[in-house]
Enzyme design. Structure first.
Site, mmCIF file in Angstrom:
data_model
loop_
_atom_site.group_PDB
_atom_site.id
_atom_site.type_symbol
_atom_site.label_atom_id
_atom_site.label_comp_id
_atom_site.label_asym_id
_atom_site.label_seq_id
_atom_site.Cartn_x
_atom_site.Cartn_y
_atom_site.Cartn_z
ATOM 1 N N GLU A 58 -12.021 8.375 -46.570
ATOM 2 C CA GLU A 58 -13.436 8.028 -46.795
ATOM 3 C C GLU A 58 -14.167 9.170 -47.492
ATOM 4 O O GLU A 58 -15.086 8.943 -48.287
ATOM 5 C CB GLU A 58 -14.093 7.663 -45.451
ATOM 6 N N HIS A 99 -10.135 13.149 -45.261
ATOM 7 C CA HIS A 99 -10.049 11.734 -44.875
ATOM 8 C C HIS A 99 -10.295 10.884 -46.117
ATOM 9 O O HIS A 99 -11.086 11.256 -46.988
ATOM 10 C CB HIS A 99 -11.089 11.425 -43.792
ATOM 11 N N GLY A 140 -9.396 0.375 -40.961
ATOM 12 C CA GLY A 140 -10.507 -0.519 -40.660
ATOM 13 C C GLY A 140 -10.279 -1.960 -41.079
ATOM 14 O O GLY A 140 -11.213 -2.763 -41.096
ATOM 15 N N GLY A 197 -9.563 5.222 -35.401
ATOM 16 C CA GLY A 197 -10.962 5.032 -35.767
ATOM 17 C C GLY A 197 -11.635 4.074 -34.807
ATOM 18 O O GLY A 197 -12.022 4.430 -33.697
ATOM 19 N N GLY A 198 -11.742 2.807 -35.229
ATOM 20 C CA GLY A 198 -12.486 1.793 -34.472
ATOM 21 C C GLY A 198 -12.159 1.745 -32.982
ATOM 22 O O GLY A 198 -13.057 1.681 -32.141
ATOM 23 N N GLU A 220 -2.527 8.225 -43.330
ATOM 24 C CA GLU A 220 -3.386 7.053 -43.166
ATOM 25 C C GLU A 220 -3.347 6.236 -44.458
ATOM 26 O O GLU A 220 -4.075 6.552 -45.412
ATOM 27 C CB GLU A 220 -4.830 7.492 -42.890
ATOM 28 N N ASN A 252 -11.364 9.409 -34.067
ATOM 29 C CA ASN A 252 -12.293 9.765 -35.140
ATOM 30 C C ASN A 252 -13.456 8.781 -35.067
ATOM 31 O O ASN A 252 -13.309 7.617 -35.435
ATOM 32 C CB ASN A 252 -11.571 9.661 -36.498
ATOM 33 N N TRP A 253 -14.574 9.280 -34.576
ATOM 34 C CA TRP A 253 -15.730 8.389 -34.386
ATOM 35 C C TRP A 253 -16.439 8.068 -35.701
ATOM 36 O O TRP A 253 -17.329 7.225 -35.735
ATOM 37 C CB TRP A 253 -16.715 9.020 -33.387
ATOM 38 N N LYS A 254 -16.091 8.769 -36.764
ATOM 39 C CA LYS A 254 -16.761 8.571 -38.062
ATOM 40 C C LYS A 254 -18.285 8.652 -37.841
ATOM 41 O O LYS A 254 -18.730 9.441 -37.013
ATOM 42 C CB LYS A 254 -16.303 7.255 -38.699
ATOM 43 N N SER A 314 -5.827 1.280 -38.254
ATOM 44 C CA SER A 314 -5.815 0.119 -37.345
ATOM 45 C C SER A 314 -4.888 0.309 -36.143
ATOM 46 O O SER A 314 -4.242 -0.642 -35.700
ATOM 47 C CB SER A 314 -5.466 -1.161 -38.108
HETATM 48 P P1 13P Z 1 -9.297 2.508 -37.977
HETATM 49 O O1 13P Z 1 -8.503 2.880 -36.737
HETATM 50 O O2 13P Z 1 -10.648 1.971 -37.683
HETATM 51 O O3 13P Z 1 -8.478 1.685 -38.903
HETATM 52 O O4 13P Z 1 -9.567 3.899 -38.748
HETATM 53 C C1 13P Z 1 -8.513 4.746 -39.005
HETATM 54 C C2 13P Z 1 -9.061 6.034 -39.478
HETATM 55 O O5 13P Z 1 -9.564 6.128 -40.579
HETATM 56 C C3 13P Z 1 -8.995 7.183 -38.573
HETATM 57 O O6 13P Z 1 -9.309 8.360 -39.235
#
Ligand code: 13P
Length: 242
Positions: free
Chosen positions: A96, A94, A169, A224-225, A163, A10-12, A203
């Protein structure tokens, strides 16, 4: 049918056209992977990424969609538009979006229905906050989110992503026993438990991917990251069990 591991990036809100070389580098890794590989770039890159990944083992997904097919909704993208641009999946609900855009589980459910009508596989996200976990309410919160976010007739055609909000993050990962317990609980709530994939997110990185992916009810990762760099994402794909 065994559940195939699904590694999703997920590149956000990250990524420019200059980053599209990522897919070229990922192509041979996805071709050899024992897992399904999906990347969800921002909407601005979706069509270009999908064109680049045509004929490869990499699938492309969206990060959100509207409940309607088209209409006067400035700034929104419909599930059909994502499909038309080359997406096969869409991340919905999600944390966020729940936090920054006030998305409710009822809205997520409507989006999931729209996604399925458009032929997309929804990846429905659930997860508790730290306060909720510390209050011993994690299962209750996730159970309520699942109940309200999943269309009543949803079977194995949806993917669930657990999640924990506090692990996103932050570099903090849930303890393996907590992930195992939550995933088993989620599975117990599903209509087609044996066939539905449940991803873990929060993470996930090369150092912890193998341990998390080895847990019985963990059918993949939502990353994510670590999905932004080819080296770390590739290492997570390689860590996936066959
Ligand atoms: P991180 O891997 O950066 O913690 O993000 C997780 C996430 O929200 C994937 O959708």
């Amino acid at each position: 049918m065994p559940r195939r591991i699904l590694i999703t990036g997920n590149w956000k809100m990250h990524g420019l056209r200059s980053d599209l070389g990522f897919f070229e580098a990922l192509t041979p890794i996805a071709a050899k992977a024992g897992a399904e590989v999906l990347v969800c770039p921002p909407a601005s890159l979706l069509a270009a990424a999908a064109a680049q990944c045509a004929g490869t083992e990499i699938r492309i997904g969206g990060q959100d969609c509207h409940t309607g097919q088209s209409g006067a909704h400035t700034g929104d993208v419909s599930a059909m538009m994502l499909r038309d641009a080359g997406a096969s999946h869409v991340i919905l609900g999600h944390s966020e979006r729940r936090q920054e855009h006030g998305e409710t589980s009822i809205l997520v459910c409507a989006k999931a229905k729209a996604a399925r009508v458009a032929g997309l596989i929804p990846i429905i996200c659930v997860g508790e906050t730290l306060t909720e976990r510390e209050a011993g309410r994690a299962h209750e919160i996730v159970g309520a989110q699942l109940k309200a976010s999943l269309p009543a007739d949803a079977g194995a055609g949806v993917v669930i992503a657990y999640e924990p909000v506090w692990a996103i993050g932050t570099g903090l990962t849930a303890a393996a026993e907590d992930v195992a317990s939550m995933h088993a609980f989620i599975r117990s709530q599903l209509r087609e438990p044996a066939a539905t994939r449940i991803l873990y997110g929060g993470s996930v990185k090369p150092e912890n991917a193998a341990e998390l992916l080895a847990l019985e009810d963990v059918d993949g990762a939502l990353v994510g990251g670590a999905s932004l760099q080819i080296d770390s994402f590739a290492a997570i794909v390689v860590a996936a069990k066959q």
